[in-house]
Scaffold this motif. Structure first.
Motif, mmCIF file in Angstrom:
data_model
loop_
_atom_site.group_PDB
_atom_site.id
_atom_site.type_symbol
_atom_site.label_atom_id
_atom_site.label_comp_id
_atom_site.label_asym_id
_atom_site.label_seq_id
_atom_site.Cartn_x
_atom_site.Cartn_y
_atom_site.Cartn_z
ATOM 1 N N GLU A 70 0.807 -1.211 0.000
ATOM 2 C CA GLU A 70 0.000 0.000 0.000
ATOM 3 C C GLU A 70 0.842 1.264 0.000
ATOM 4 O O GLU A 70 0.354 2.356 0.191
ATOM 5 C CB GLU A 70 -0.939 0.005 1.220
ATOM 6 C CG GLU A 70 -1.889 -1.183 1.267
ATOM 7 C CD GLU A 70 -2.835 -1.240 0.073
ATOM 8 O OE1 GLU A 70 -2.896 -0.260 -0.688
ATOM 9 O OE2 GLU A 70 -3.505 -2.266 -0.100
ATOM 10 N N THR A 71 2.152 1.129 -0.178
ATOM 11 C CA THR A 71 3.024 2.293 -0.287
ATOM 12 C C THR A 71 4.028 2.035 -1.389
ATOM 13 O O THR A 71 4.270 0.898 -1.780
ATOM 14 C CB THR A 71 3.783 2.561 1.030
ATOM 15 O OG1 THR A 71 4.520 1.386 1.380
ATOM 16 C CG2 THR A 71 2.829 2.926 2.150
ATOM 17 N N SER A 72 4.636 3.115 -1.877
ATOM 18 C CA SER A 72 5.610 2.960 -2.944
ATOM 19 C C SER A 72 6.852 2.242 -2.428
ATOM 20 O O SER A 72 7.293 2.457 -1.311
ATOM 21 C CB SER A 72 6.005 4.334 -3.501
ATOM 22 O OG SER A 72 7.081 4.213 -4.395
ATOM 23 N N THR A 73 7.423 1.403 -3.272
ATOM 24 C CA THR A 73 8.657 0.716 -2.912
ATOM 25 C C THR A 73 9.854 1.338 -3.615
ATOM 26 O O THR A 73 10.953 0.810 -3.557
ATOM 27 C CB THR A 73 8.564 -0.770 -3.311
ATOM 28 O OG1 THR A 73 8.308 -0.851 -4.720
ATOM 29 C CG2 THR A 73 7.444 -1.457 -2.558
ATOM 30 N N SER A 74 9.647 2.482 -4.275
ATOM 31 C CA SER A 74 10.707 3.074 -5.080
ATOM 32 C C SER A 74 11.492 4.113 -4.295
ATOM 33 O O SER A 74 10.935 4.974 -3.633
ATOM 34 C CB SER A 74 10.118 3.723 -6.337
ATOM 35 O OG SER A 74 11.127 4.428 -7.029
ATOM 36 N N ASN A 75 12.822 4.024 -4.388
ATOM 37 C CA ASN A 75 13.696 5.031 -3.809
ATOM 38 C C ASN A 75 14.535 5.691 -4.891
ATOM 39 O O ASN A 75 15.575 6.267 -4.612
ATOM 40 C CB ASN A 75 14.621 4.388 -2.753
ATOM 41 C CG ASN A 75 13.837 3.877 -1.555
ATOM 42 O OD1 ASN A 75 13.028 4.596 -1.009
ATOM 43 N ND2 ASN A 75 14.101 2.631 -1.169
ATOM 44 N N ASP A 76 14.090 5.596 -6.117
ATOM 45 C CA ASP A 76 14.875 6.105 -7.235
ATOM 46 C C ASP A 76 14.851 7.628 -7.288
ATOM 47 O O ASP A 76 13.989 8.283 -6.721
ATOM 48 C CB ASP A 76 14.338 5.543 -8.555
ATOM 49 C CG ASP A 76 14.640 4.067 -8.704
ATOM 50 O OD1 ASP A 76 15.820 3.715 -8.669
ATOM 51 O OD2 ASP A 76 13.686 3.279 -8.841
ATOM 52 N N SER A 77 15.795 8.164 -8.026
ATOM 53 C CA SER A 77 15.907 9.604 -8.181
ATOM 54 C C SER A 77 14.676 10.169 -8.881
ATOM 55 O O SER A 77 14.104 9.534 -9.752
ATOM 56 C CB SER A 77 17.164 9.924 -9.004
ATOM 57 O OG SER A 77 17.173 11.274 -9.395
ATOM 58 N N VAL A 78 14.273 11.374 -8.476
ATOM 59 C CA VAL A 78 13.135 12.024 -9.122
ATOM 60 C C VAL A 78 13.597 12.991 -10.202
ATOM 61 O O VAL A 78 12.814 13.794 -10.709
ATOM 62 C CB VAL A 78 12.264 12.772 -8.083
ATOM 63 C CG1 VAL A 78 11.622 11.791 -7.137
ATOM 64 C CG2 VAL A 78 13.072 13.816 -7.327
ATOM 65 N N VAL A 79 14.876 12.943 -10.565
ATOM 66 C CA VAL A 79 15.378 13.780 -11.654
ATOM 67 C C VAL A 79 14.860 13.200 -12.961
ATOM 68 O O VAL A 79 15.148 12.047 -13.299
ATOM 69 C CB VAL A 79 16.917 13.833 -11.658
ATOM 70 C CG1 VAL A 79 17.412 14.644 -12.845
ATOM 71 C CG2 VAL A 79 17.439 14.408 -10.357
ATOM 72 N N PRO A 80 14.077 13.969 -13.717
ATOM 73 C CA PRO A 80 13.458 13.400 -14.924
ATOM 74 C C PRO A 80 14.425 13.314 -16.096
ATOM 75 O O PRO A 80 15.360 14.107 -16.220
ATOM 76 C CB PRO A 80 12.334 14.396 -15.227
ATOM 77 C CG PRO A 80 12.830 15.702 -14.687
ATOM 78 C CD PRO A 80 13.639 15.350 -13.457
ATOM 79 N N ASN A 81 14.172 12.349 -16.951
ATOM 80 C CA ASN A 81 14.867 12.232 -18.220
ATOM 81 C C ASN A 81 13.958 12.824 -19.291
ATOM 82 O O ASN A 81 12.881 12.278 -19.568
ATOM 83 C CB ASN A 81 15.166 10.761 -18.516
ATOM 84 C CG ASN A 81 15.842 10.560 -19.859
ATOM 85 O OD1 ASN A 81 16.532 11.452 -20.353
ATOM 86 N ND2 ASN A 81 15.644 9.396 -20.458
ATOM 87 N N ILE A 82 14.346 13.941 -19.864
ATOM 88 C CA ILE A 82 13.497 14.640 -20.828
ATOM 89 C C ILE A 82 13.869 14.195 -22.244
ATOM 90 O O ILE A 82 15.020 14.309 -22.666
ATOM 91 C CB ILE A 82 13.632 16.164 -20.675
ATOM 92 C CG1 ILE A 82 13.178 16.576 -19.267
ATOM 93 C CG2 ILE A 82 12.805 16.888 -21.734
ATOM 94 C CD1 ILE A 82 13.337 18.052 -18.964
ATOM 95 N N ILE A 83 12.867 13.691 -22.961
ATOM 96 C CA ILE A 83 13.095 13.110 -24.278
ATOM 97 C C ILE A 83 12.032 13.604 -25.260
ATOM 98 O O ILE A 83 11.034 14.207 -24.873
ATOM 99 C CB ILE A 83 13.059 11.567 -24.226
ATOM 100 C CG1 ILE A 83 11.714 11.082 -23.678
ATOM 101 C CG2 ILE A 83 14.203 11.030 -23.372
ATOM 102 C CD1 ILE A 83 11.567 9.570 -23.633
#
Length: 315
Positions: free
Chosen positions: A124-137
């Motif tokens: 019931e919660t996110s399991t992601s700890n990844d960076s929130v820096v977006p990849n703009i394409i």
């Protein structure tokens, strides 16, 4: 803060609706209008929605006759006033950073759409700890990413509303499955850039009786109609056509398995639909070794593959 419209179509979702709404109320990003669109529910969903709308001024409830999820989302789009739009299904859950991460990614004025990954889990919660820096394409690369890993779901994405309204983009109300594919394909035709996040803040739930999981539901075959449209439109884009072709080939394997579960009276028309779509796939097929192995396993052991796929989504 910039206003974000969160559109939640609802139909007979008593069990998980409150969990969904609570996850939206718990967002760290607070400038939200939560638009609940009840699509003619005949269980207690409407009672739950009315109670939340009464208690929370940031929640709006729209009640309509049952017309399907695409119509409900379109009603939500028409009612929205936010700078950005995002869609959350009424049986899904989002992490507290879901909206905030997407807003951060789409703040660049050159970006019209931002997308994160989906988590297929019963957590019931996110399991992601990844960076929130977006990849703009660019939009062509984004289409490849959607077809390969991010998915064509409208959930887990945020849209600049001005683009949606400028081009009158709406969900196809004649398609019950893969309507997201058609919607996002059209959106991408008009995007300047797309921002991709590696975060997985959207937790996707799919019950055993949903249109995409119930084996004898003939509306599942609407997915073939959606792929017929995008394959035709992608004929000049070789890279995207190859990726979509593999997805469609995999879909046709599933269609062959599902065909056995539907009424014999309906099998003929569905088989012709499958043949029409297969005729659009490029020849010869040029799939990777991994893709070829996946297709071969599905054709050899369809029952096993389907049990794994349905267990994955039904949780």
């Amino acid at each position: 803060m910039t206003l974000v419209s969160v559109i939640v179509p609802i139909y007979n979702e008593t069990e998980r609706l409150a969990i969904c709404i609570e996850s939206l109320l718990a967002q760290s990003y607070k400038e939200l209008e939560i638009i609940l669109v009840d699509d003619g529910s005949d269980d207690d969903s409407l009672i739950i929605s009315r109670q939340y709308a009464k208690e929370h001024p940031g929640i709006r409830l729209i009640e309509i006759a049952n017309s399907g999820v695409s119509h409900a989302r379109n009603v939500g789009i028409a009612a929205a006033s936010g700078t950005f739009l995002t869609f959350v299904d009424s049986d899904d859950v989002v992490s507290s950073e879901y909206v905030g991460n997407l807003v951060q990614a789409i703040q660049n004025p050159e970006v019209d759409l931002a997308a994160g990954l989906l988590t297929f889990s019963n957590l019931e919660t996110s399991t992601s700890n990844d960076s929130v820096v977006p990849n703009i394409i660019g939009r062509d690369e984004a289409a490849l990413q959607f077809a390969d890993s991010y998915g064509w779901y409208c959930c887990g994405k945020i849209y600049r509303r001005s683009l949606i309204t400028a081009y009158s983009i709406r969900f196809n109300e004649n398609v019950a499955v893969c309507e997201d594919l058609l919607f996002n394909y059209e959106v991408l035709q008009h995007c300047k850039h797309v921002a991709l996040l590696k975060t997985a803040d959207y937790l996707y739930w799919q019950g055993e009786n949903s249109a995409t999981n119930s084996l004898d539901n003939v509306r599942w075959f609407d997915a073939l109609d959606a792929y017929k449209i995008v394959l035709t439109l992608s004929v000049e884009n070789g890279a995207l056509l190859r990726t979509l072709s593999f997805n469609c080939d995999f879909l046709l394997c599933e269609a062959s398995y599902r065909l056995q579960a539907v009424s014999p009276d309906e099998q003929g028309a569905l088989l012709r639909k499958m043949e029409d779509v297969a005729a659009l796939l490029p020849q010869p097929r040029r799939y990777s070794l991994q893709q070829s192995i996946k297709l071969a396993l599905f054709k050899l052991f369809p029952g096993v593959v389907m049990r794994v796929r349905r267990r994955r989504v039904a949780k």
